[in-house]
Structures are given as C-alpha cells and as structure tokens.
Design a protein around this motif. Structure first.
Motif, PDB file in Angstrom:
ATOM      1  N   GLU A  43      -2.707 -12.241  -8.837  1.00 28.64           N
ATOM      2  CA  GLU A  43      -2.103 -11.864  -7.552  1.00 28.64           C
ATOM      3  C   GLU A  43      -2.543 -10.482  -7.078  1.00 28.64           C
ATOM      4  O   GLU A  43      -2.887 -10.293  -5.909  1.00 28.64           O
ATOM      5  N   LYS A  44      -2.555  -9.496  -7.975  1.00 29.42           N
ATOM      6  CA  LYS A  44      -2.897  -8.136  -7.566  1.00 29.42           C
ATOM      7  C   LYS A  44      -4.368  -7.989  -7.180  1.00 29.42           C
ATOM      8  O   LYS A  44      -4.742  -6.995  -6.565  1.00 29.42           O
ATOM      9  N   GLU A  45      -5.212  -8.970  -7.550  1.00 23.93           N
ATOM     10  CA  GLU A  45      -6.632  -8.882  -7.243  1.00 23.93           C
ATOM     11  C   GLU A  45      -7.006  -9.644  -5.974  1.00 23.93           C
ATOM     12  O   GLU A  45      -8.176  -9.653  -5.583  1.00 23.93           O
ATOM     13  N   ARG A  46      -6.036 -10.283  -5.339  1.00 19.58           N
ATOM     14  CA  ARG A  46      -6.320 -11.003  -4.105  1.00 19.58           C
ATOM     15  C   ARG A  46      -6.599 -10.025  -2.967  1.00 19.58           C
ATOM     16  O   ARG A  46      -5.984  -8.967  -2.880  1.00 19.58           O
ATOM     17  N   PRO A  47      -7.528 -10.373  -2.071  1.00 17.26           N
ATOM     18  CA  PRO A  47      -7.852  -9.473  -0.951  1.00 17.26           C
ATOM     19  C   PRO A  47      -6.629  -9.187  -0.084  1.00 17.26           C
ATOM     20  O   PRO A  47      -5.752 -10.042   0.086  1.00 17.26           O
ATOM     21  N   VAL A  48      -6.570  -7.976   0.453  1.00 15.04           N
ATOM     22  CA  VAL A  48      -5.489  -7.576   1.349  1.00 15.04           C
ATOM     23  C   VAL A  48      -6.090  -6.988   2.621  1.00 15.04           C
ATOM     24  O   VAL A  48      -7.240  -6.546   2.642  1.00 15.04           O
ATOM     25  N   GLU A  49      -5.292  -6.972   3.675  1.00 11.05           N
ATOM     26  CA  GLU A  49      -5.732  -6.421   4.950  1.00 11.05           C
ATOM     27  C   GLU A  49      -5.403  -4.931   5.022  1.00 11.05           C
ATOM     28  O   GLU A  49      -4.522  -4.433   4.322  1.00 11.05           O
ATOM     29  N   GLY A  50      -6.112  -4.224   5.901  1.00 11.66           N
ATOM     30  CA  GLY A  50      -5.819  -2.820   6.133  1.00 11.66           C
ATOM     31  C   GLY A  50      -6.736  -1.885   5.366  1.00 11.66           C
ATOM     32  O   GLY A  50      -7.634  -2.308   4.638  1.00 11.66           O
ATOM     33  N   SER A  51      -6.489  -0.594   5.530  1.00 19.93           N
ATOM     34  CA  SER A  51      -7.321   0.425   4.899  1.00 19.93           C
ATOM     35  C   SER A  51      -6.836   0.719   3.487  1.00 19.93           C
ATOM     36  O   SER A  51      -5.709   0.384   3.102  1.00 19.93           O
ATOM     37  N   VAL A  52      -7.692   1.371   2.722  1.00 26.40           N
ATOM     38  CA  VAL A  52      -7.331   1.772   1.363  1.00 26.40           C
ATOM     39  C   VAL A  52      -6.174   2.753   1.380  1.00 26.40           C
ATOM     40  O   VAL A  52      -5.258   2.672   0.553  1.00 26.40           O
ATOM     41  N   TRP A  53      -6.195   3.688   2.323  1.00 28.73           N
ATOM     42  CA  TRP A  53      -5.157   4.715   2.362  1.00 28.73           C
ATOM     43  C   TRP A  53      -3.798   4.099   2.681  1.00 28.73           C
ATOM     44  O   TRP A  53      -2.784   4.503   2.106  1.00 28.73           O
ATOM     45  N   ARG A  54      -3.764   3.107   3.561  1.00 23.99           N
ATOM     46  CA  ARG A  54      -2.502   2.419   3.848  1.00 23.99           C
ATOM     47  C   ARG A  54      -2.027   1.651   2.618  1.00 23.99           C
ATOM     48  O   ARG A  54      -0.823   1.603   2.329  1.00 23.99           O
TER      49      ARG A  54
END
Length: 398
Positions: A199-210
C-alpha cells in the motif's frame, strides 16, 4: 541453508550492482583522504579543512534534489550512467591540478556528480526489490562496495606521499570499468510479475513536499538520522586527525589501514547481520546502529594504542552496516513508487546534511575544545538519537 535461500532470492540486477560497487570502491583513492589532502598537501588548519570539506559535501544538497527529480522523470538508468560519466571526466581533470588550490573546485564538482547519482541508484535498487527482499538487496550493494573498500584506501595510503596525482587517475579508471558493466548488463526496468503492490508503495498524486507534510513521521526520522550521520561523519575529519595526533607523519598510512580494517569487518559482519536482523523492524535495527556508534566513536578518545583503535573501528562499523542498509530500506518502504527518486533525494539530502556538516562542526569543535572532548560528545548525541528512534518505533505499526 536459510542464508543460501536468501541469496537465491536476490534479483540478478542487485548482484550486478554489487559487483559494480565493488569495482568503484576498489579504486576509491580520493575522498577517503580528502582531509589529509587539505591539511598536508595544501596546508590548511583543522578549522579550515573542516569548512572546506563541508563546502565540498554541500554539493550533494542541490545535486540530490536535481538527481531525484531527473530520476522520477526519466527513469534511474540514464541518470545514473550520465552522473557517473561526468564524475569520471572531472576526476581525470582533477589529477592535473591535484596540488593546487583549484583542487577544491574539482572536489566540489566530483561530489556534485556523485550527488546526482545517489537518488538514481537508490530508486533503481528499490525498483529491483520487493518489501520482502529489500534489506538483502541493499545489503548486497553495500557488501560489494565494502569488498572494494577493503583494498582501495590501503592502496590510496601508499600513493598519497609520492604518487598523489595517480590517486585521481586510478580512481577514474576503476569507475570507467564499473560504468561499462552497468551499461552492458543492468536493465533499466525490472518486472516483479503478479506480486501484489504494498500500500505505501502505490503511486500518489501531488508534490513530494505536500506528501511529506502528511507524513511527519518521515520528517522526524530524517531529523534523527541527521544526528546519527553527524556522529558517523567523524570518520572524515576527526578520525584522520586523531590518527595524525597519535602516529604523527605515519597517520595517513595507519588511517588507510584502519579503513581497510573497517572494510574487512563489513565483509565478515554484513552476511551475519543481514541474516540475524532481517526480520527486525528497520527502526529497531537503526536503534542498535546508534548504540554501536555511541560505543565505537565514544571510546576513540581513550584508545591510545592501535589495537584499541581497531576494536573501536570494528564496533562502529557494525553500526555502519545496520545504519546504511536499514536507512535506505526504510525510505524505500515508505515511498510511493512514483516518488522514489525525489524522496530518496530530499530525505537523503536531509540525512546527508549530518555527514556533510560533521567536518565543519568537528573542525571547529576540535580547535575550541580538543579531540579528547569531541568523542564523548558525539557518543551523547548518538544516544539522544537512539531515544528518538525508540519513540518513533512505538508510534508505528509493525
């Protein structure tokens, strides 16, 4: 038998990476001796040597951010290959200016290219591995590096006095060989088949800082490992100066041999540590790393015989094995797949700041208070960070 089964589970690209790291480290003649280059060859004081080394390592800060962004945009292999090629070219040029003030600029550029390479390498290894074998994969890469490191600094110590320029050209030659191996035999992508994605390795949206704002545990982890790396950073300035204070003109030679001892310790200890700690949580292993650092570095101030120095080196090297393999594993396990390069760059940058700041901090501290006070101080810092990792461990799920 279980160790053999673990070895068989290692992806072939990870073994190739380990061999490439071995070749690079076997020619690591330059950076282990940077403090002695500045103090003996160019005549800088301990404070100025520390500040210059800090400035050189500061090249990693923008370089890792850039390398992480490029890695996520273009994939790890082309970024890794390009960065290593640039490092080779700059190192060859540095050999022609090795005994001039221009050497400082070349060292900065070499470190900049190396900084671009690091997030590409770590993201590449994370792509080769899964959550189940990631500690072993990083251990193989680290193991290969240290097999070479058992030889490189010892040769560098022999070249330092009379064949100074050849330290740079020899370093570049071995890196070229490793680069050829990587280009020919390492694939850019790796297929895990039908394995379920964590689960933690699934792609996410947004910037790294967010993303990092939503994960304060990663920021706390980075701050604690920054402190741990300040302790480990004493290897670059304080330890060679300790050797020089203890052994005089023979300090460079004995420092090279001491680094060889640490590398041999890695060769013996890494497979055992990987087997014994593989099922532990990464944070538990990192707490043990901090304890080994506290003991190994803390007693250097009272180790007035070479055998005692060797014992201290063995202890803090066990901590190094635990720290390096579990830090990278923890970051990879907590990183979405589409942010591995940038998170490796940004978190690695924060953690690496400790190692980069250590020369300047220790150089100033030594001039003000002396080497004898430095060692118990860094031991105390290590214990504080261990306590913080313990708090973080209690807040996380298994």
């Amino acid at each position: 038998m279980q160790l053999i089964n673990q070895f068989r589970s290692i992806p072939r690209p990870a073994l190739i990476f380990g061999f490439a790291n071995f070749v690079i480290a076997a020619g690591a003649f330059v950076f282990p001796f940077m403090a002695l280059m500045l103090s003996q060859k160019l005549g800088f004081s301990a404070t100025h040597t520390g500040l210059i080394i800090y400035g050189v390592f500061a090249a990693h800060f923008p370089a890792q951010i850039l390398g992480g962004w490029l890695t996520d945009r273009f994939d790890p292999k082309p970024i890794y290959v390009t960065a290593i090629a640039l490092e080779v070219i700059i190192t060859i040029c540095a050999g022609f200016f090795a005994e001039t003030i221009l050497l400082i600029g070349f060292l900065f550029l070499i470190n900049f290219a190396n900084g671009i390479m690091i997030p590409a390498m770590q993201a590449w290894q994370a792509n080769f591995s899964t959550a189940k074998n990631r500690k072993i994969v990083y251990s193989v890469s680290y193991y290969g590096f240290n097999i070479g490191y058992a030889v490189g600094p010892a040769i560098g110590g022999l070249l330092f006095a009379d064949y100074f320029r050849f330290m740079f050209w020899g370093d570049a030659a071995t890196t070229i060989l490793a680069l050829i191996v990587v280009i020919l035999f390492l694939p850019g992508k790796f297929d895990h088949g039908e394995q379920e994605e964590v689960e933690k390795e699934r792609p996410v949206e947004g910037s790294v800082w967010r993303f990092l704002v939503t994960r304060p545990d990663l920021l706390f982890f980075a701050a604690l490992m920054l402190g741990i790396n300040i302790v480990y950073g004493q290897l670059t300035v304080a330890l060679p100066l300790q050797m020089e204070e203890t052994f005089g003109a023979d300090g460079a030679k004995f420092y090279g041999w001491l680094l060889m001892v640490t590398a041999i310790t890695v060769l013996v200890a890494t497979p055992i540590i990987a087997r014994v700690t593989n099922l532990n949580r990464t944070l538990s292993n990192l707490m043990m790393a901090g304890l080994f650092y506290a003991i190994g570095f803390g007693f250097l101030g009272v180790a007035n015989h070479y055998l005692l120095l060797i014992m201290c080196a063995i202890v803090f090297t066990v901590g190094e094995v635990l720290s390096v393999t579990n830090t990278n594993t923890h970051i990879a396990n907590e990183s979405p797949r589409n942010m591995r390069g940038r998170l490796s760059g940004s978190i690695g940058l924060t953690i690496g700041f400790g190692f980069g700041a250590a020369p300047a901090l220790s150089g100033w501290f030594i001039d003000q208070f002396g080497l004898a006070v430095l060692w118990p101080s860094v031991a105390a810092l290590a214990l504080i960070c261990v306590s913080g990792l313990g708090i973080l461990r209690r807040t996380q799920k298994n």
